[in-house]
Design an enzyme around this catalytic site. Structure first.
Site, PDB file in Angstrom:
ATOM      1  CB  CYS A 141       8.847  86.196  49.338  1.00 21.89           C
ATOM      2  SG  CYS A 141       9.299  87.799  48.642  1.00 21.89           S
ATOM      3  CB  CYS A 144       9.205  86.595  44.885  1.00 25.39           C
ATOM      4  SG  CYS A 144      10.561  87.784  44.907  1.00 25.39           S
ATOM      5  CG  HIS A 154      12.527  90.054  48.544  1.00 18.18           C
ATOM      6  ND1 HIS A 154      11.984  89.602  47.357  1.00 18.18           N
ATOM      7  CD2 HIS A 154      12.487  91.414  48.488  1.00 18.18           C
ATOM      8  CE1 HIS A 154      11.630  90.644  46.620  1.00 18.18           C
ATOM      9  NE2 HIS A 154      11.920  91.750  47.286  1.00 18.18           N
ATOM     10  CB  CYS A 155      17.997  91.291  47.313  1.00 13.32           C
ATOM     11  SG  CYS A 155      19.049  92.745  47.122  1.00 13.32           S
ATOM     12  CB  CYS A 158      18.421  92.258  43.353  1.00 17.36           C
ATOM     13  SG  CYS A 158      20.202  92.531  43.494  1.00 17.36           S
ATOM     14  CB  CYS A 161      13.485  85.320  46.523  1.00 17.91           C
ATOM     15  SG  CYS A 161      12.164  85.958  47.582  1.00 17.91           S
ATOM     16  CG  HIS A 168      22.780  94.345  47.227  1.00 15.21           C
ATOM     17  ND1 HIS A 168      22.295  93.843  46.038  1.00 15.21           N
ATOM     18  CD2 HIS A 168      23.220  95.602  46.950  1.00 15.21           C
ATOM     19  CE1 HIS A 168      22.423  94.750  45.088  1.00 15.21           C
ATOM     20  NE2 HIS A 168      22.990  95.833  45.616  1.00 15.21           N
ATOM     21  CB  CYS A 169      28.583  93.560  47.329  1.00 19.03           C
ATOM     22  SG  CYS A 169      30.154  94.453  47.373  1.00 19.03           S
ATOM     23  CB  CYS A 175      22.421  89.644  45.293  1.00 18.90           C
ATOM     24  SG  CYS A 175      21.253  90.565  46.294  1.00 18.90           S
TER      25      CYS A 175
END
Length: 345
Positions: A141, A144, A154-155, A158, A161, A168-169, A175
């Protein structure tokens, strides 16, 4: 003249920085709108059920007490699991997967792909990493600056990672991953029970209101909408809960269901499936008294997982001293395999 120009440049930079910070803050506030909507709907359902249905419509005191007791048990467990899912931050990989400042500087200074690959290769050999990109590369990544552990992603919302990321909600603005997946499952379960309880207890009164036997227009409006909204959410939650039960039984995340994980030998959709019971225990733990409560009891560290092909003739799963999952008599990774190293966002 030069000092005036520098002053104008500094002022412009401050203005741009301020605008960026303001836009970032506004974007973060927008992310909380779905959560606010959920909370408002839940609070309205509480008011409609307790006040308009139980206190105004129900004439039998015994029935009122029973309904209120059942309702508040479901409401309490739903609220607890909702808060734990919402407030538990996603867990990021440990420092051992993070590039050190010297390694990160060396990685950025190198221009050739082979040199960068060698740096990542030396670091990855010390880690328990089995998943690869579709091209067979070690997953790295750039944001990060870390080598991704198995099942880590990775989000972009957010900006981190997340260990064993499921999705993700937006309705929770969080997450769903290793740290709160059990809470999320209980949240779905208690949400469904909450809606089913409302539908089951209010439906007889709903039929009377629909037939015009009760004439209070305010009460009628609240109870009609309460029944319809609860039934609608119950159907949706039923499908969502059974989908995640299937994912749990097969030890898959939503991301792994959408995109099959790759290994050295290629894709393997059932790589982490070690049996329904073992899959369940990975999320809910071995302490049965904690299964029904949103208290963390998941096994492992969310970074290393037993693999299906590592299991020799029915060897039991064990935990090492660091909390890592391992299999007795299993080989963690084959030696002498040529692996391509590349960066993967």
């Amino acid at each position: 003249m030069g000092s005036l120009l520098r002053s104008q440049i500094v002022q412009r930079e401050r203005l741009v920085t301020g605008i960026v910070m303001l836009l970032t803050a506004c974007l973060r506030l927008l992310h909380w709108i779905p959560v606010t909507i959920v909370i408002m709907v839940v609070m309205w359902s509480y008011y409609a059920y307790v006040v308009h249905f139980c206190w105004i419509l129900l004439s039998c005191s015994m029935q009122r007490v029973v309904f209120l007791c059942l309702f508040h048990v479901c409401f309490g467990m739903f609220s607890w699991s909702f808060w734990k899912t919402l407030s538990t931050p996603p867990s990021s990989p440990s420092e051992e997967f993070q590039l050190s400042s010297s390694d990160s500087l060396l990685y950025e200074q190198e221009r050739g792909g082979m040199e960068k690959s060698q740096i990542l290769l030396e670091i990855s050999q010390k880690l328990s990493v089995h998943t690869r990109t579709a091209a067979g590369a070690i997953r790295f990544c750039h944001h990060c600056q870390l080598i991704k552990p198995d099942r880590c992603h990775h989000c972009s919302v957010c900006q981190m990672c997340v260990r064993k990321m499921d999705h993700h909600c937006p309705w929770l603005n969080n997450c769903i991953g290793f740290s709160n997946y059990k809470f999320f499952m209980l949240f779905l379960l208690y949400s469904l029970l909450y809606c089913l309880l409302i539908v089951a207890t209010v439906t007889p009164t709903f039929i009377q209101l629909w037939l015009g036997k009760l004439f209070d227009s305010c009460v009628k409006l609240h109870v009609l909408f309460l029944t319809l909204v609860s039934a609608m959410f119950a159907v949706t939650l039923c499908f969502l809960l059974f989908f995640h039960i299937w994912l749990l039984a097969s030890n898959k995340t939503t991301l792994e269901w959408l995109s099959v994980p790759f290994f050295v030998d290629g894709p393997a959709s059932e790589a982490f499936d070690v049996g329904v019971q073992a899959n369940f225990l990975q999320v809910f733990g071995k302490n049965k008294s904690l299964w029904a409560f949103p208290v963390f009891s998941s096994q492992g560290d969310g970074q290393s997982f037993p693999l299906r092909w590592q299991m020799s003739s029915h060897s039991p799963s064990v935990m090492n001293g660091n909390g890592h999952c391992a299999m007795e008599g299993s080989v963690v990774s084959p030696e002498g395999v040529s692996v391509t190293i590349a960066a993967d966002d």
